[in-house]
Design an enzyme around this catalytic site. Structure first.
Site, short mmCIF file in Angstrom:
data_model
loop_
_atom_site.label_atom_id
_atom_site.label_comp_id
_atom_site.label_asym_id
_atom_site.label_seq_id
_atom_site.Cartn_x
_atom_site.Cartn_y
_atom_site.Cartn_z
N SER A 144 0.87 -1.19 0.00
CA SER A 144 0.00 0.00 0.00
C SER A 144 0.91 1.23 0.00
CB SER A 144 -0.86 0.01 1.27
OG SER A 144 -1.54 1.24 1.42
N TYR A 157 -2.08 -0.74 10.43
CA TYR A 157 -2.09 -0.97 8.98
C TYR A 157 -0.80 -0.46 8.35
CZ TYR A 157 -3.85 -1.15 4.18
OH TYR A 157 -4.01 -1.45 2.85
#
Ligand SMILES: NC(=O)c1ccc[n+]([C@@H]2O[C@H](COP(=O)([O-])OP(=O)(O)OC[C@H]3O[C@@H](n4cnc5c(N)ncnc54)[C@H](OP(=O)(O)O)[C@@H]3O)[C@@H](O)[C@H]2O)c1
Length: 261
Positions: A144, A157
């Site tokens: 990501s 995350y």
């Protein structure tokens, strides 16, 4: 672009969003794809849908957090299609909040799902999956842009995805002489069921509407819109190809310009 000697690809988290688009593209390129997600229903439905479209796929349920599941899944893939040429570690979850209030359970689950799973699956594919005995292989980790910059209210995350980028770079350098490339694809905002859940989470945290969050996120993206799962899959498909043989240890963004690093 159908291949004469079909290569075997393994895709995790393939019943939705990016993983589904990746599976479809790799199968259209001529790969035989063995896929997973946690639920038997989801796997059966996805396999049927792709078989109906004439693609060569099969799959089995596997929770990538479980070492036993991972071992069984790789064994099933090899029994069904043969040793593995391409691994796409895509399964992942969102998760965060005010860091001081994050529970142990949430922290460990995000790290287990997004990072420890990549180690478990990669090790198994290199060994039982037969990849390290070959002179060509592709490991593609869906990280990501949050693996390159800190995301507010997303500490677990962001930490997990930074970990995936680090693992990718180290393993890419280690395996470079073997013909196995290891790369991370870093999506920014991609319109998937996960993206919807993320907007719901921020709307609740900031006590505003999901539409207001969507506007706020879109305003941050130079392109002015979310990327599509197919746009992310396109880079994965390229990295899986022979032409990409000299690209390794990289973390490449598909993000409409959101991250320019
Ligand atoms: N969407 C975005 O904006 C975005 C941005 C950057 C990075 N990413 C990354 O892209 C990847 C895919 O995200 P997405 O947006 O396509 O998500 P999604 O639509 O929620 O799909 C996630 C897939 O992973 C599976 N999965 C979840 N937990 C799993 C587990 N423990 N074991 C096996 N499978 C599991 C899900 O199926 P089950 O729930 O049935 O298991 C589903 O097939 C993730 O790694 C995510 O972090 C997404």
């Amino acid at each position: 672009m159908t291949q004469h000697n079909p290569k075997v690809a393994l895709v995790t988290g393939a019943t939705s969003g990016i993983g589904l688009a990746v599976t479809r593209l790799l199968a259209e390129q001529g790969h035989r794809v063995f896929l997973c997600a946690r639920t038997e229903d989801g796997v059966t439905r996805t396999v049927k849908e792709l078989l109906d479209d004439g693609l060569e796929v099969d799959g089995a349920p596997c929770d990538v957090r479980s070492a036993d599941d991972v071992k069984r899944f790789v064994r099933q893939a090899v029994e069904r299609f043969g040793t593995i040429d391409v691994l796409v570690n895509n399964a992942g979850r969102s998760g965060g909040g005010v860091t001081a209030d994050i529970t142990d359970e949430l922290w460990h689950d995000v790290i287990d799902t997004n990072l420890n799973s990549v180690f478990l699956m990669t090790r198994e594919v290199l060994t039982a999956g037969g990849m390290r005995d070959k002179d060509r292989g592709r490991i593609i980790n869906v990280a990501s842009t949050a693996g390159k910059q800190g995301v507010v209210l997303g500490a677990p995350y962001s930490a997990s995805k930074h970990g995936v980028v680090g693992l990718t770079k180290a393993l890419g350098n280690e395996l470079a002489p073997t013909g196995i490339t290891v790369n991370a694809v870093c999506p920014g905002y991609v319109e998937t069921p996960m993206a919807q859940r993320v907007r719901q989470g921020y709307a609740a945290a900031y006590e505003t509407s999901e539409d207001a969050i969507l506007q706020k996120f879109q305003a941050k993206i130079p392109l002015g819109r979310y990327s599509t799962p197919e746009e992310v899959a396109g880079l994965v498909g390229y990295l899986a190809s022979d032409t990409a043989a000299s690209i390794t240890s990289q973390a490449l963004n598909v993000c409409g310009g959101l991250g320019n690093f």
